[in-house]
Design an enzyme around this catalytic site. Structure first.
Site, PDB file in Angstrom:
ATOM      1  CE  LYS A 189      -3.575   2.424   2.548  1.00 33.04           C
ATOM      2  NZ  LYS A 189      -4.596   2.355   3.583  1.00 33.04           N
ATOM      3  CE  LYS A 242      -6.034   1.890  -0.671  1.00 33.81           C
ATOM      4  NZ  LYS A 242      -6.195   2.168   0.696  1.00 33.81           N
TER       5      LYS A 242
HETATM    6  C1  PBG Z   1      -7.646   3.269   5.510  1.00 36.81           C
HETATM    7  C2  PBG Z   1      -7.879   3.137   4.061  1.00 36.81           C
HETATM    8  C3  PBG Z   1      -7.661   4.074   3.040  1.00 36.81           C
HETATM    9  C4  PBG Z   1      -8.105   3.512   1.855  1.00 36.81           C
HETATM   10  C5  PBG Z   1      -8.534   2.225   2.169  1.00 36.81           C
HETATM   11  N1  PBG Z   1      -8.367   2.003   3.529  1.00 36.81           N
HETATM   12  C6  PBG Z   1      -7.181   5.486   3.110  1.00 36.81           C
HETATM   13  C7  PBG Z   1      -5.819   5.804   3.449  1.00 36.81           C
HETATM   14  O1  PBG Z   1      -4.966   4.947   3.704  1.00 36.81           O
HETATM   15  O2  PBG Z   1      -5.562   7.001   3.503  1.00 36.81           O
HETATM   16  C8  PBG Z   1      -8.097   4.189   0.521  1.00 36.81           C
HETATM   17  C9  PBG Z   1      -9.141   3.728  -0.424  1.00 36.81           C
HETATM   18  C10 PBG Z   1      -9.417   4.615  -1.593  1.00 36.81           C
HETATM   19  O3  PBG Z   1      -8.779   5.646  -1.839  1.00 36.81           O
HETATM   20  O4  PBG Z   1     -10.339   4.235  -2.312  1.00 36.81           O
HETATM   21  N2  PBG Z   1      -6.364   3.064   5.939  1.00 36.81           N
HETATM   22 ZN    ZN Z   2      -5.913   3.870   8.008  1.00 30.73          ZN
END
Ligand code: PBG
Ligand code: ZN
Length: 318
Positions: A189, A242
């Site tokens: 991520k 992601k």
């Molecule tokens: C929470 C989370 C996020 C997303 C999924 N789970 C946001 C982040 O990490 O800031 C992002 C999903 C999206 O942008 O569609 N940690």
């Molecule tokens: Zn988070």
């Protein structure tokens, strides 16, 4: 001369030699459940935050479309320093899960496990003097995972990017009699600008600083493979890459390196850009979305988390 065009000459021929296809069964639909009122998310046309009372409307559409799974995000009324509502057995997410599993038992519920929607500071872990604590956060993530699984979540999906959280969550689930609850880890991520609209939708923008001390640095591909390897060693059953579209290299390399079920998360900013261009009449939305989805499949995604899921299901049915 090698005549590649032989196999491109008709739709029947093209369909016959097609390597990949997108099916409704490939899709996972993210849903926001709020303790407040149902409201549209301005930066994500077509997407709403749903109050528990209205949630059935969206779930009826999801199940009628044949979408097999939802990824659930809860938006609590009360936020505090330690994200208490993330592990409150009567929290909004836990209540939503119980409702869904009661009314739609065949729909798979994947529960996002993180603190940022529940903390007043909007970070994914505990904060001390401006730093995001790692090890101290693990027990809270573990408690959240156990309480979501106890509420009936079929799969838990940690998205926080603390080190060691998969092992901690696995241990807590096993100790809690939840040895059969799988972990779908957000292993690779990245600290991405593409999460902007999501943070509006979930009210989870960090109140100070950013997430770069825990999410991955955008330029690092080899490090993503090490993150995935480590999560698998710690007990992840499936992994997520992601964002998706700018990260096809990570998907493809991960698919080559590890024999594991791989999920691509087509995130909020990717969705918002397509919607905005489509609303302006600048692109053909259906064509672009299906092309994006096929690119993810071609790169190696087994499943795709996408806000376009309901639209795609409609188009595939057309
Ligand atoms: C929470 C989370 C996020 C997303 C999924 N789970 C946001 C982040 O990490 O800031 C992002 C999903 C999206 O942008 O569609 N940690
Ligand atoms: Zn988070």
């Amino acid at each position: 001369m090698k005549r590649f065009r032989r196999l491109r000459q008709s739709e029947a021929m093209r369909t016959f030699v097609r390597e990949h296809e997108i099916r409704v069964k490939d899709l996972i639909y993210p849903i926001f459940v709020t303790e407040g009122e149902t409201a549209p998310v301005p930066s994500m046309p077509g997407i709403h935050q749903y109050a528990l009372n209205d949630l059935h409307e969206e779930l009826d559409r999801v199940t009628a479309a044949g979408i097999p799974a939802v990824l659930l995000f809860g938006i609590p009324e009360h936020k505090d320093e330690i994200g208490s509502e993330a592990y409150n057995e009567n929290g909004i997410t836990q209540r939503a899960i119980r409702f869904i599993k009661e009314r739609y038992p065949a729909l798979l519920v994947i529960a996002d496990v993180c603190l940022c929607e529940y903390t007043s500071h909007g970070h994914c872990g505990l904060v001390h003097e401006g730093h995001i604590l790692n090890d101290e956060t693990l027990p809270l993530l573990s408690k959240a995972a156990v309480s979501l699984a106890k509420a009936g979540a079929d799969i838990v999906a940690p998205s926080d990017m603390m080190d060691g959280r998969v092992a901690a969550i696995r241990q807590a689930l096993d100790d809690g009699g939840l040895a059969l609850t799988p972990i779908m880890s957000y292993s690779a991520k990245f600290a991405s600008g593409y999460y902007g609209p999501f943070r509006d939708a979930a009210g989870s923008a960090p109140q100070f600083g950013d997430r770069r001390s825990y999410q991955m640095d955008v330029p690092n591909g080899r490090e993503a493979l090490r993150e995935i390897e480590d999560d698998l060693r710690e007990g992840a059953d499936m992994i997520i890459v992601k964002p998706a579209l700018g990260y096809l290299d990570i998907l493809a390399r991960s698919r080559d390196a590890f024999d594991v079920f791989t999920v691509a998360y087509n995130v909020s900013g990717e969705y918002a850009m397509v919607k905005a261009a489509a609303q302006n009449g600048w692109i053909d939305e259906k064509r672009i979305v299906l092309e994006n989805m096929l690119s993810l499949k071609r790169a190696g995604a087994d499943r795709i988390i996408t806000y376009h899921a309901l639209d795609i299901a409609r188009w595939l049915g057309d």
